[in-house]
Design an enzyme around this catalytic site. Sequence first.
Site, mmCIF file in Angstrom:
data_model
loop_
_atom_site.group_PDB
_atom_site.id
_atom_site.type_symbol
_atom_site.label_atom_id
_atom_site.label_comp_id
_atom_site.label_asym_id
_atom_site.label_seq_id
_atom_site.Cartn_x
_atom_site.Cartn_y
_atom_site.Cartn_z
ATOM 1 N N GLU A 209 0.834 -1.194 0.000
ATOM 2 C CA GLU A 209 0.000 0.000 0.000
ATOM 3 C C GLU A 209 0.876 1.254 0.000
ATOM 4 O OE1 GLU A 209 -2.891 2.446 3.101
ATOM 5 O OE2 GLU A 209 -2.354 0.373 3.550
ATOM 6 N N ASP B 112 -1.267 -1.136 5.612
ATOM 7 C CA ASP B 112 -1.221 -0.555 6.957
ATOM 8 C C ASP B 112 -2.246 -1.219 7.872
ATOM 9 O OD1 ASP B 112 0.699 1.168 6.068
ATOM 10 O OD2 ASP B 112 -0.657 2.881 5.784
ATOM 11 N N ASP C 96 -4.483 0.093 9.670
ATOM 12 C CA ASP C 96 -5.584 1.007 9.988
ATOM 13 C C ASP C 96 -6.793 0.664 9.119
ATOM 14 O OD1 ASP C 96 -4.843 1.875 7.494
ATOM 15 O OD2 ASP C 96 -4.161 3.866 8.133
ATOM 16 N N ASP D 62 -8.100 2.212 6.493
ATOM 17 C CA ASP D 62 -7.819 2.283 5.052
ATOM 18 C C ASP D 62 -7.057 1.048 4.584
ATOM 19 O OD1 ASP D 62 -9.138 4.601 4.510
ATOM 20 O OD2 ASP D 62 -7.396 5.906 4.757
#
Length: 639
Positions: free
Chosen positions: A430, A503, A505, A507
């Site tokens: 990402e 990541d 998180d 997203d």
Amino acid sequence: MEDKKRKGPGIYEAEQIQVLEDLEAVRRRPGMYIGSTGPRGLHHLVYEVVDNSIDEALAGYCDQIEITIHADNSVTVTDNGRGIPVSAHPKVNKPALEVVMTMLHAGGKFGGEGYKVSGGLHGVGLSVVNALSAWLEVEVSRNNKIYFQRYERGVPVTELKEIGETTLTGTRTVFYPDPDIFEELDFKIKTLSQRLRELAYLNAGVTILLSDERGEEPHSETYRYDGGIVSFVEELNKNKDPLHEVLFMQQKKENCEVDIALQYNSSYVETIFSYANNINTEEGGSHLSGFKSGLTRTLNDYARRFNFLKEGEDNFSGDDVREGLTSIISVKLTEPQFEGQTKTKLGNPEMRGIVDTILSEELISFLEENPPVAKKIMEKCINAAQARQAAKKAREITRRKNALVHTSLPGKLADCTSREVDEAEIYIVEGDSAGGSAKQGRDRHFQAILPLRGKILNVEKARLHKILNNEEIRALITALGTGVGDDFKIEKARYGRVIIMTDADVDGAHIRTLLLTFFYRYMSPLIKQGMVYIALPPLFKVSKGRKEHYFYDERELEKGLEEIGRKGISLQRYKGLGEMDPHQLWETTMNPETRNIKQLNIEDAMEADRIFNTLMGDKVAPRREFIENNAHQVANLDV
């Protein structure tokens, strides 16, 4: 067990138990009979005993089956069928029950009189369960009496004896899997419930009760679907927009019974599951081939007759007519021929013609009697055909573009030097920042890096031509080398492992889900072959003096802090991969010696299909319900 009038034809006495060979070697090579000695094989033991009860249901003598997982991981399966015969077997002079429990390929399934239709592993079911159990006890209610016998590792340790009287009939089997055979004894209630729910759908009117006595609070679930496979299709389409009511067809022909339920919806995804004698034929077979050929021909004939396809226009392809179709094909036959011991492909050649004929006759009648529905289906086929042509042009444009440059690989790909597929792996990363660190930190010999910018297209809501026009997806397809959809060829894969690294998180989780949706819908063999992995980067870094410690969740962090002490530490929580320098990324997430990655597999195709549709489909309400029901399982959430 229940005292009720039995129905259905068939003689079921000791004479109907046919002996083919004894039990030898099952314990030596259990994988030959149950697939593995891991979780899949362990759960298979339960399925084999339940299949025996389902056979009684198919014969018309059983309508209730109870499965209980006890605190010690022993299992009880009880049914209200006729009860396994207990009189002496004429050939071997032993009780028929003992013959069934101790001799391979002995059962009421081989003569054609005990059972007209049956599932199970070619009759090895109960004897194999017995052989692979540390102990097994069976209780039979039959002839107004209760009979009992105990076995240990497949060997009888008691004679068959009467222990009471009853007006009920049925069989109760209790077994404890042998810890010397199985890697672990831990039955997963979710795994069992998926198969038992499936059996309840396939056998309308049968009640299946699953109870789990482990844990602080006992748990039980009941499955009964009087609508049978119609209810099954309705459940699969629950989060979609159906175009019509479920079409159900059922016919008996030539010693077989064919049940088909189908319904079109507004999605672009084909969802078809086929069964033979309650066995999920994952690899299809003759019945599925007959369904597909009959469907394609019938819809093309209708389109020509009613001018939906004009003269000179190409016929609809199989993919065109199956877009947005949800269907269950269930056949029951007296002499099934399965390719391979695991029964994942039906081999009976006659079933192709039988299913084809039944589907064609019923479907054409349905279309002629329901013109508005027929028009909706025709329009869907036409749109799918147009999208297929657009996708074909998009592929050709992509190929032409690739032919004009020196290399067909995307410019952002940092490839590895190794050309050994089993050795090579690609990280899909990402963002450019993390991609840069990964490129610097990797082992260039066998690790390739492909950074993705932003979120890729949600393929659950798009047709293939639109997907192929997405730059990030096109780069991914080109890098992997396999092609996509109908053009997919796993032997052309350039890497043995595809590792998604995002990541930790929200997203990152969304990007990971988008990628997994793409792989599941358009490159599913990669997942089925165990080639797709999720990288699990650490959430925390704790520095104390010159030493650095990495932890992957809060529980691990707390345990680590207790060991190293809380004084004089520096604690950092990573919010993104870009916060790590190349050396840290290598040590924590890319070094095969120290990294933490999870291999993906599909244990239950229907459940996977349902979850992808729930999370990535058009309807908001099911997605909200899923989040509310599963939010408590989220350990770490960055928003």
